[in-house]
Design an enzyme around this catalytic site. Structure first.
Site, mmCIF file in Angstrom:
data_model
loop_
_atom_site.group_PDB
_atom_site.id
_atom_site.type_symbol
_atom_site.label_atom_id
_atom_site.label_comp_id
_atom_site.label_asym_id
_atom_site.label_seq_id
_atom_site.Cartn_x
_atom_site.Cartn_y
_atom_site.Cartn_z
ATOM 1 N N GLU A 51 -33.301 46.911 -19.825
ATOM 2 C CA GLU A 51 -34.269 46.494 -20.836
ATOM 3 C C GLU A 51 -34.478 47.606 -21.862
ATOM 4 O O GLU A 51 -34.604 47.350 -23.067
ATOM 5 C CB GLU A 51 -35.599 46.147 -20.174
ATOM 6 C CG GLU A 51 -36.676 45.715 -21.148
ATOM 7 C CD GLU A 51 -38.076 46.021 -20.661
ATOM 8 O OE1 GLU A 51 -38.993 46.032 -21.499
ATOM 9 O OE2 GLU A 51 -38.247 46.258 -19.454
ATOM 10 N N ASP A 55 -33.714 47.068 -25.866
ATOM 11 C CA ASP A 55 -34.661 47.242 -26.964
ATOM 12 C C ASP A 55 -33.949 47.798 -28.198
ATOM 13 O O ASP A 55 -34.216 47.386 -29.330
ATOM 14 C CB ASP A 55 -35.782 48.183 -26.528
ATOM 15 C CG ASP A 55 -36.784 48.438 -27.645
ATOM 16 O OD1 ASP A 55 -37.526 47.505 -28.001
ATOM 17 O OD2 ASP A 55 -36.815 49.568 -28.165
ATOM 18 N N GLU A 126 -33.945 41.098 -23.400
ATOM 19 C CA GLU A 126 -33.462 42.398 -23.863
ATOM 20 C C GLU A 126 -32.446 42.975 -22.882
ATOM 21 O O GLU A 126 -31.420 43.541 -23.291
ATOM 22 C CB GLU A 126 -34.630 43.368 -24.034
ATOM 23 C CG GLU A 126 -35.494 43.080 -25.246
ATOM 24 C CD GLU A 126 -36.632 44.070 -25.404
ATOM 25 O OE1 GLU A 126 -37.068 44.289 -26.549
ATOM 26 O OE2 GLU A 126 -37.084 44.632 -24.381
#
Length: 238
Positions: A51, A55, A126
């Site tokens: 994740e 991002d 993400e």
């Protein structure tokens, strides 16, 4: 890991097909499996690190998309629009289009947490982007299906300029340049005859006023001040 089970392999291949990617796509399946494993399933083998990478991936993908498809958009508008494209709400919305929750391994207790669903979906989305990016170290497995969603969202934003999040864009800029956040000072003003704006906001950074704006609510006034400040920024502060 869960990938050892034939059902999981079939499930992940089904997701790739939903994305419109070919069966021959060079997906690293163990990364995709990890991207869709919540921390409530495993405290060590879960999507949290992916994740973090994702991002950055979504920000790059959104920036490339805007640069290629909206070349006449001012750079200030780029940042304001991108802040919406990479928001949890937008990412969860795209994730829902692919029924991503169906592929996410998560505990029953976490799944019952409806308040955390948007954040959970955005995080998993993400992580999935990170898995696809790290499979090739390019965006070749991302742009083919993501761009259509970005286009739809950008067109919605451009039709409704009030949706542009200048506060988020200004915050991102100030963090990048000065490692600090802007401050807002809001006061209630006496409404003149026929005027609807009740609040006046000023935005300050490092002791310098960057801009001001008014609005019918505190939120609207702060957004107006952030817009004035962000669009006025031409070079770093002295």
């Amino acid at each position: 890991m869960s990938l050892q089970y034939p059902h999981r392999q079939k499930q992940l291949k089904s997701l790739i097909q939903k994305l419109g990617l070919p069966e021959s796509a060079p997906v690293q399946w163990h990364l995709l499996d990890l991207a869709l494993t919540h921390a409530t399933i495993s405290s060590t083998d879960n999507y949290e690190q992916l994740e973090f990478v994702g991002d950055a991936v979504i920000r790059l993908a959104a920036a490339e998309f805007l640069y290629k498809n909206y070349p006449d958009l001012p750079v200030g508008e780029f940042a304001a629009v991108r802040s919406i494209l990479v928001s949890d709400r937008a990412l969860a919305q795209i994730a829902t289009c692919y029924n991503l929750e169906r592929y996410l391994l998560v505990s029953d207790s976490a799944q019952r947490d409806k308040l955390g669903q948007e954040s959970r979906m955005a995080q998993a989305f993400e992580a999935m982007l990170a898995a696809l990016y790290l499979s090739t170290h390019t965006l070749e497995l991302v742009h083919p299906w993501l761009d259509a969603h970005l286009h739809e969202l950008v067109e919605e934003i451009l039709r409704d300029p009030a949706r542009k999040n200048y506060k988020a864009a200004l915050q991102e800029w100030s963090q990048a340049h000065y490692k600090t956040l802007p401050e807002y000072k809001v006061s209630e003003v006496e409404a003149k005859h026929g005027a609807e704006d009740r609040f006046l906001a000023e935005v300050w950074l490092r002791g310098q006023r960057l801009g001001q704006g008014s609005g019918r609510s505190i939120k609207a006034a702060e957004q107006a001040a952030a817009k004035a400040a962000f669009l006025a920024i031409q070079e770093p502060l002295e």
